[in-house]
Each structure stands twice: as structure tokens, then as C-alpha cells.
Design a protein around this motif. Structure first.
Motif, PDB file in Angstrom:
ATOM      1  N   LEU A   1       0.815  -1.212   0.000  1.00 55.78           N
ATOM      2  CA  LEU A   1       0.000   0.000   0.000  1.00 55.78           C
ATOM      3  C   LEU A   1       0.850   1.263   0.000  1.00 55.78           C
ATOM      4  O   LEU A   1       0.532   2.226  -0.699  1.00 55.78           O
ATOM      5  CB  LEU A   1      -0.933  -0.005   1.211  1.00 55.78           C
ATOM      6  N   ASN A   2       1.917   1.283   0.786  1.00 61.03           N
ATOM      7  CA  ASN A   2       2.762   2.478   0.864  1.00 61.03           C
ATOM      8  C   ASN A   2       3.404   2.794  -0.486  1.00 61.03           C
ATOM      9  O   ASN A   2       3.477   3.956  -0.891  1.00 61.03           O
ATOM     10  CB  ASN A   2       3.844   2.293   1.928  1.00 61.03           C
ATOM     11  N   ARG A   3       3.887   1.748  -1.157  1.00 56.76           N
ATOM     12  CA  ARG A   3       4.500   1.962  -2.474  1.00 56.76           C
ATOM     13  C   ARG A   3       3.482   2.541  -3.453  1.00 56.76           C
ATOM     14  O   ARG A   3       3.777   3.470  -4.213  1.00 56.76           O
ATOM     15  CB  ARG A   3       5.035   0.632  -3.019  1.00 56.76           C
ATOM     16  N   THR A   4       2.289   1.994  -3.431  1.00 55.24           N
ATOM     17  CA  THR A   4       1.281   2.400  -4.401  1.00 55.24           C
ATOM     18  C   THR A   4       0.823   3.832  -4.190  1.00 55.24           C
ATOM     19  O   THR A   4       0.766   4.624  -5.134  1.00 55.24           O
ATOM     20  CB  THR A   4       0.074   1.457  -4.341  1.00 55.24           C
ATOM     21  N   VAL A   5       0.494   4.204  -2.965  1.00 52.95           N
ATOM     22  CA  VAL A   5       0.024   5.568  -2.731  1.00 52.95           C
ATOM     23  C   VAL A   5       1.122   6.579  -3.034  1.00 52.95           C
ATOM     24  O   VAL A   5       0.849   7.663  -3.587  1.00 52.95           O
ATOM     25  CB  VAL A   5      -0.490   5.735  -1.284  1.00 52.95           C
ATOM     26  N   SER A   6       2.374   6.236  -2.726  1.00 54.90           N
ATOM     27  CA  SER A   6       3.482   7.134  -3.032  1.00 54.90           C
ATOM     28  C   SER A   6       3.637   7.320  -4.540  1.00 54.90           C
ATOM     29  O   SER A   6       3.832   8.442  -5.033  1.00 54.90           O
ATOM     30  CB  SER A   6       4.777   6.579  -2.447  1.00 54.90           C
ATOM     31  N   SER A   7       3.510   6.221  -5.275  1.00 53.35           N
ATOM     32  CA  SER A   7       3.660   6.267  -6.722  1.00 53.35           C
ATOM     33  C   SER A   7       2.523   7.053  -7.376  1.00 53.35           C
ATOM     34  O   SER A   7       2.758   7.901  -8.249  1.00 53.35           O
ATOM     35  CB  SER A   7       3.702   4.848  -7.289  1.00 53.35           C
ATOM     36  N   ILE A   8       1.290   6.799  -6.949  1.00 54.25           N
ATOM     37  CA  ILE A   8       0.135   7.482  -7.547  1.00 54.25           C
ATOM     38  C   ILE A   8       0.190   8.975  -7.256  1.00 54.25           C
ATOM     39  O   ILE A   8      -0.039   9.814  -8.140  1.00 54.25           O
ATOM     40  CB  ILE A   8      -1.184   6.883  -7.016  1.00 54.25           C
TER      41      ILE A   8
ATOM     42  N   SER B   1       2.841  10.747  -6.677  1.00 54.18           N
ATOM     43  CA  SER B   1       3.941  11.318  -7.456  1.00 54.18           C
ATOM     44  C   SER B   1       3.539  11.542  -8.908  1.00 54.18           C
ATOM     45  O   SER B   1       3.871  12.576  -9.504  1.00 54.18           O
ATOM     46  CB  SER B   1       5.165  10.393  -7.381  1.00 54.18           C
ATOM     47  N   ILE B   2       2.821  10.587  -9.479  1.00 50.02           N
ATOM     48  CA  ILE B   2       2.396  10.714 -10.880  1.00 50.02           C
ATOM     49  C   ILE B   2       1.474  11.918 -11.053  1.00 50.02           C
ATOM     50  O   ILE B   2       1.618  12.707 -11.996  1.00 50.02           O
ATOM     51  CB  ILE B   2       1.698   9.425 -11.350  1.00 50.02           C
ATOM     52  N   PHE B   3       0.516  12.071 -10.154  1.00 48.26           N
ATOM     53  CA  PHE B   3      -0.384  13.235 -10.244  1.00 48.26           C
ATOM     54  C   PHE B   3       0.411  14.528 -10.120  1.00 48.26           C
ATOM     55  O   PHE B   3       0.245  15.451 -10.929  1.00 48.26           O
ATOM     56  CB  PHE B   3      -1.446  13.155  -9.138  1.00 48.26           C
ATOM     57  N   THR B   4       1.281  14.613  -9.139  1.00 46.57           N
ATOM     58  CA  THR B   4       2.022  15.847  -8.878  1.00 46.57           C
ATOM     59  C   THR B   4       2.946  16.212 -10.034  1.00 46.57           C
ATOM     60  O   THR B   4       2.984  17.369 -10.482  1.00 46.57           O
ATOM     61  CB  THR B   4       2.852  15.715  -7.587  1.00 46.57           C
ATOM     62  N   LYS B   5       3.702  15.239 -10.532  1.00 43.89           N
ATOM     63  CA  LYS B   5       4.671  15.506 -11.598  1.00 43.89           C
ATOM     64  C   LYS B   5       4.005  15.890 -12.918  1.00 43.89           C
ATOM     65  O   LYS B   5       4.640  16.491 -13.790  1.00 43.89           O
ATOM     66  CB  LYS B   5       5.548  14.274 -11.824  1.00 43.89           C
ATOM     67  N   ASN B   6       2.735  15.543 -13.066  1.00 42.49           N
ATOM     68  CA  ASN B   6       2.043  15.807 -14.339  1.00 42.49           C
ATOM     69  C   ASN B   6       0.945  16.861 -14.208  1.00 42.49           C
ATOM     70  O   ASN B   6       0.018  16.910 -15.014  1.00 42.49           O
ATOM     71  CB  ASN B   6       1.467  14.505 -14.893  1.00 42.49           C
TER      72      ASN B   6
ATOM     73  N   ILE C   1      -2.491  10.443 -17.762  1.00 41.24           N
ATOM     74  CA  ILE C   1      -3.225   9.175 -17.877  1.00 41.24           C
ATOM     75  C   ILE C   1      -2.286   8.052 -18.300  1.00 41.24           C
ATOM     76  O   ILE C   1      -2.330   6.937 -17.760  1.00 41.24           O
ATOM     77  CB  ILE C   1      -4.390   9.325 -18.872  1.00 41.24           C
ATOM     78  N   ASP C   2      -1.408   8.334 -19.261  1.00 38.63           N
ATOM     79  CA  ASP C   2      -0.433   7.327 -19.708  1.00 38.63           C
ATOM     80  C   ASP C   2       0.476   6.898 -18.555  1.00 38.63           C
ATOM     81  O   ASP C   2       0.779   5.709 -18.395  1.00 38.63           O
ATOM     82  CB  ASP C   2       0.427   7.888 -20.847  1.00 38.63           C
ATOM     83  N   ALA C   3       0.925   7.860 -17.769  1.00 40.92           N
ATOM     84  CA  ALA C   3       1.821   7.545 -16.652  1.00 40.92           C
ATOM     85  C   ALA C   3       1.120   6.656 -15.629  1.00 40.92           C
ATOM     86  O   ALA C   3       1.720   5.716 -15.094  1.00 40.92           O
ATOM     87  CB  ALA C   3       2.308   8.836 -16.002  1.00 40.92           C
ATOM     88  N   LEU C   4      -0.141   6.923 -15.366  1.00 43.41           N
ATOM     89  CA  LEU C   4      -0.905   6.085 -14.450  1.00 43.41           C
ATOM     90  C   LEU C   4      -1.068   4.675 -15.006  1.00 43.41           C
ATOM     91  O   LEU C   4      -0.870   3.679 -14.308  1.00 43.41           O
ATOM     92  CB  LEU C   4      -2.282   6.700 -14.185  1.00 43.41           C
ATOM     93  N   GLU C   5      -1.404   4.568 -16.265  1.00 45.20           N
ATOM     94  CA  GLU C   5      -1.635   3.261 -16.879  1.00 45.20           C
ATOM     95  C   GLU C   5      -0.355   2.436 -16.960  1.00 45.20           C
ATOM     96  O   GLU C   5      -0.396   1.207 -16.996  1.00 45.20           O
ATOM     97  CB  GLU C   5      -2.250   3.432 -18.265  1.00 45.20           C
ATOM     98  N   ASP C   6       0.787   3.109 -16.969  1.00 43.12           N
ATOM     99  CA  ASP C   6       2.068   2.404 -17.030  1.00 43.12           C
ATOM    100  C   ASP C   6       2.504   1.849 -15.678  1.00 43.12           C
ATOM    101  O   ASP C   6       3.414   1.023 -15.605  1.00 43.12           O
ATOM    102  CB  ASP C   6       3.165   3.340 -17.565  1.00 43.12           C
TER     103      ASP C   6
END
Length: 250
Positions: free
Chosen positions: A105-112, A114-119, A224-229
Motif C-alpha cells: 500500500l505504501n508503495r502504491t500511494v506514493s507512486s500514484i 507522485s504521478i499526479f504531482t509531476k504531471n 493518464i499514460d503515466a498512471l496506466e504504465d
């Protein structure tokens, strides 16, 4: 009833992403494994597994790959996965709903996050965008070869719970939508008609859509692409409305 539907753009968008075959297979294998772990390896007694196998076959996944994924999920030592969702906004007010399956869970929330913020997007609290989507069952399959009467065929599907039927004569495909509670009924009707689906899944269909200019469109698609990847992401839904010209851009 027939013709263009409000979820046609989503279907075309999904098709563009599914061209990345290896990534698609990875997500399908995970879903099969998780389904077998959750409720057993018998698809007749496990609706989620049955659906996962059906979608894997629709993506032309080899039978032995499917069987290995089921066996892996049946192993007592198989990893435990959790299903979770995230909601947020892409640039320019486009609503985004993300479904994940993860063993960390920690990895996933951190990754999601980050993707929103960076994009240029932002995560929101649960419930902030979910109300903008309806849960629908979406089935896609090849138009039956010897189908002569489309109206009669459509009535058969409506009898099974279909709400909308779209014939794509250019690609020889049929897409059918149904209310979430009628998903199983329509699935049974298609089996009764000996129709093998290419995809059968519950999707989140936007009740309203957002249009943006071309440059803005590309910035939304980048997120959206970054999330799907991301390997932990199972599905991404959004309410971005794309023109045919914008679809050609990607």
C-alpha cells in the motif's frame, strides 16, 4: 440505441493502450492470480476469476499462461493483494478515477501521488470524483458472421439486460452496455447466443465530459499514460472528451 455511444471514445482510448501487449498481459495475469487467491481456482464457482479468464482469452493470452497464473494464485504462499482506489484531477479540471491492485500500500500511494504531482494533477479525497461516473457493464465482441437482422439481435440483447448496443460496421465489432446489476444476466445471454466476448468488464462511465484544447489534451493524456504504465494500476477512468483529431494525435 445503435450507433455512437458516450463510451465510444473510452473504448478507442483503451484500444490504443492495449497495443502495449506485454503491459496488458502483466495486468491480466495479476488479475487472474488475485482472483484465484481470493475465491479459489474453479471459474465456475468464482465469478471474478471467470471474468478474468474471459478477458485474458479475449486478449489472446496463451492457455498455459492462464493456467500458470491460476496455479500461482492457488498456492498457499501466494502474495496477498489489496484492491484500492484513488481519485483526483488531471490538468484543466479533468476528473480521474484510478483502480489499483497491490501487495504494498505504501508503495502504491506514493507512486500514484507522485504521478499526479509531476504531471500537473492533484489527488483528492475519496468521493470527490466517484459521483461523476456510473458503473456499467461493457461487453465487446466481433459481430456474428451470419447475423442478418440486427434489430432482432438487439432485442435479444435487451431481453438479457442490455441498455445500449453499438454496431461498429467499419471494424466489424459490437459494443454493449448494461447496468451493473444486470452484468451477470447479459453475460449469460451472450453465452446462450454462443458469443465469445473480447472484453467483458465493469467500467466507470462519465456522466459529463470535459473538452480541452489540443495542447491541454496532450498534458492530460501524459498523466493518464503515466498512471496506466504503473504496475499497481489496474484501470484508469476519466471524463476527458476527445475529438477524432485529438485521437489521431496519440
Amino acid at each position: 440505441m445503435a450507433g455512437h455511444s458516450k463510451w465510444a471514445n473510452i473504448k478507442r482510448r483503451k484500444g490504443a493502450q492495449d497495443a502495449r501487449r506485454a503491459k496488458v498481459f502483466t495486468k491480466l495475469i495479476k488479475e487472474i492470480t488475485v482472483s484465484a487467491k481470493e475465491a479459489g481456482p474453479d471459474p465456475d464457482a468464482n465469478p471474478r476469476l471467470r471474468l478474468a479468464i474471459q478477458n485474458a482469452k479475449g486478449a489472446n493470452m496463451p492457455k498455459d499462461t492462464i493456467e500458470r497464473a491460476i496455479t500461482k494464485g492457488s498456492d498457499a504462499d501466494a502474495e496477498d493483494y489489496s484492491d484500492l482506489t484513488y481519485e483526483g484531477y488531471a490538468p484543466h479540471g479533468v476528473a480521474v478515477f484510478v483502480e489499483c491492485t497491490t501487495d504494498n500500500l505504501n508503495r502504491t500511494v506514493s507512486s500514484i501521488r507522485s504521478i499526479f504531482t509531476k504531471n500537473g494533477g492533484s489527488l483528492s479525497k475519496n468521493g470527490s470524483v466517484e459521483f461523476m461516473f456510473d458503473r456499467k457493464g461493457i461487453f465487446s465482441f466481433r459481430r456474428p458472421e451470419h447475423l442478418e437482422d440486427e434489430d432482432a439481435f438487439m432485442l435479444e440483447l435487451i431481453d438479457g439486460g442490455a441498455e445500449e448496443v453499438a454496431f461498429d460496421h467499419e471494424n466489424n465489432d459490437v459494443q454493449v452496455s448494461t447496468a451493473m446489476e444486470d452484468f451477470g444476466s447479459l453475460q449469460n445471454k451472450l453465452e446462450e447466443l454462443h458469443i465469445e466476448t473480447e472484453t467483458a468488464e465493469l467500467q466507470r462511465i462519465p456522466t459529463t465530459t470535459v473538452k480541452v484544447e489540443n495542447d491541454d489534451f496532450l498534458s492530460v493524456i501524459k498523466l493518464i499514460d503515466a498512471l496506466e504504465d504503473d504496475d499497481d494500476v489496474a484501470k484508469v477512468y476519466h471524463n476527458l472528451e476527445a475529438t477524432e483529431a485529438q485521437m489521431e494525435m496519440i
